[in-house]
Design a protein around this motif. Sequence first.
Motif, PDB file in Angstrom:
ATOM      1  N   TYR A 158       0.852  -1.187   0.000  1.00 41.77           N
ATOM      2  CA  TYR A 158       0.000   0.000   0.000  1.00 41.77           C
ATOM      3  C   TYR A 158       0.890   1.240   0.000  1.00 41.77           C
ATOM      4  O   TYR A 158       1.861   1.319   0.763  1.00 41.77           O
ATOM      5  CB  TYR A 158      -0.909   0.035   1.234  1.00 41.77           C
ATOM      6  N   ALA A 160       0.031   5.411   0.096  1.00 40.50           N
ATOM      7  CA  ALA A 160      -1.051   6.395   0.159  1.00 40.50           C
ATOM      8  C   ALA A 160      -1.160   7.114  -1.180  1.00 40.50           C
ATOM      9  O   ALA A 160      -0.163   7.631  -1.694  1.00 40.50           O
ATOM     10  CB  ALA A 160      -0.793   7.391   1.285  1.00 40.50           C
ATOM     11  N   ASN A 201      -9.366  11.521  -0.662  1.00 38.37           N
ATOM     12  CA  ASN A 201      -7.916  11.375  -0.670  1.00 38.37           C
ATOM     13  C   ASN A 201      -7.491  10.753   0.651  1.00 38.37           C
ATOM     14  O   ASN A 201      -8.329  10.400   1.483  1.00 38.37           O
ATOM     15  CB  ASN A 201      -7.212  12.719  -0.954  1.00 38.37           C
ATOM     16  N   SER A 202      -6.200  10.618   0.839  1.00 35.45           N
ATOM     17  CA  SER A 202      -5.708   9.866   2.003  1.00 35.45           C
ATOM     18  C   SER A 202      -5.233  10.739   3.151  1.00 35.45           C
ATOM     19  O   SER A 202      -4.872  10.216   4.202  1.00 35.45           O
ATOM     20  CB  SER A 202      -4.563   8.941   1.566  1.00 35.45           C
ATOM     21  N   THR A 205      -6.505  10.388   7.457  1.00 30.85           N
ATOM     22  CA  THR A 205      -7.432   9.263   7.521  1.00 30.85           C
ATOM     23  C   THR A 205      -6.861   8.126   8.359  1.00 30.85           C
ATOM     24  O   THR A 205      -5.666   8.070   8.636  1.00 30.85           O
ATOM     25  CB  THR A 205      -7.716   8.710   6.112  1.00 30.85           C
ATOM     26  N   MET A 207      -6.843   4.150   7.543  1.00 29.55           N
ATOM     27  CA  MET A 207      -7.154   3.172   6.505  1.00 29.55           C
ATOM     28  C   MET A 207      -7.314   1.782   7.126  1.00 29.55           C
ATOM     29  O   MET A 207      -6.585   1.433   8.052  1.00 29.55           O
ATOM     30  CB  MET A 207      -6.039   3.126   5.457  1.00 29.55           C
ATOM     31  N   THR A 230     -10.560   2.264   0.894  1.00 31.65           N
ATOM     32  CA  THR A 230      -9.751   1.876   2.049  1.00 31.65           C
ATOM     33  C   THR A 230     -10.005   2.722   3.284  1.00 31.65           C
ATOM     34  O   THR A 230      -9.535   2.381   4.371  1.00 31.65           O
ATOM     35  CB  THR A 230      -8.255   1.960   1.693  1.00 31.65           C
ATOM     36  N   VAL A 231     -10.741   3.824   3.165  1.00 29.41           N
ATOM     37  CA  VAL A 231     -10.947   4.730   4.298  1.00 29.41           C
ATOM     38  C   VAL A 231     -11.854   4.106   5.343  1.00 29.41           C
ATOM     39  O   VAL A 231     -12.946   3.614   5.033  1.00 29.41           O
ATOM     40  CB  VAL A 231     -11.529   6.074   3.821  1.00 29.41           C
TER      41      VAL A 231
END
Length: 394
Positions: A158, A160, A201-202, A205, A207, A230-231
């Motif tokens: 992963y 971001a 967006n990341s 957050t 995840m 994924t959030v």
Amino acid sequence: MKHAALAMTLLGSTMLAACGSGETGGAPAQSDETASVITPSAGEAKAGYQLVEAASGFDFAWGLAFLPDGGMLVSEREGQVRYVAPGATSGADVSGGPETLVAGQGGYLDIAIDPEFESNRFVYLSYSKGTKSENATALMKARLSEDNLTFENPVDIYVAPTKRATSAHYGGRLLFLPDNTLLLGLGDGFRYMDEAQNPQNSHGTVMRLNRDGSAPDDNPFVGSDEALDTVYSFGHRNVQGLAYDAATDTIYESEHGPKGGDEINILEPSLNYGWPTITYGVNYDGSIITTQTEAPGMEQPIVKWVPSIAPSSIAFVTSDRYPDWQGDILTSALAGSKIQRVDLDKGRVRGEEALFTDEGVRFRLVKEAPDGFLYVTIDDFDAPIYRIEPVPAS
């Protein structure tokens, strides 16, 4: 900092208001009598615990992962993982880790082992990836060699998706849940704080990931245009702590506020934790971010600190080695030079206690090992890792 001779005090049972004031298998064998011991001062030993050096020589130790053999893996922000064998007092380098951006708050971050490590030997490492002009928090997965000294077949599962051009607020804390999914806390990238309110967006957050980095089918926004699949939650500033209480199925999360407004939250899927629309802090120069501390649809913390203590990790205490702390939260503090205990009664905050105060040590991590001992790391060069032990009877 002279770690071996640190003058640190363990406070007794002075309790503060719950939201009162305040970013800036086993474990290694116990150290022998020559190791550094940080003891309570005279008259303040009634809490009954001291910090005993477990191993030494770590540069900005950020994360710990306890192995079934009784040793541990230590991630250092400077871009190295070390293996501390059972009974050892220092760590050996683990090779094969990813190239990282060591700048500002970037570098190697947290480390965790797979729930099925004994059969698959998988290890997970969060770290900053990229260049100063374009970077993100990444998550590596690799097999740990049988001698615990090499990451084999490392791969980023992963990265971001929202890039940034700052070296601050990476987040990086990891937590496996009972269903074997993995939480990864992310920061807002500092200058991109408004994007914490945009779960597409990341930034800002938490995840929730499968062990291959994909989104679990039951994530709250899967199939929605509202947010990334994924959030798990959003509206965070810089996630630094994640902990789980199995008895109540509760996830706790801590994050740095700006100047004031550090938080501990109860984490639930899809919820918005408010940053920067609401906050109890101000900018570092004293200017106002917002006048709002509450808003509809935004969660309130169960604990907030004004001024900041910079809570850099949290641990939910389950061990019967610390009967007075069972069921409570401990948070390491980069500011205020202490471990802060949040006294919980069935999830309700009753008060706080400052532990192991001193003259300037920055505590990076507090974590409970499988054998029940709590371990503490120091945010500095060439620093020890300590174990919290009872004060011997006189």
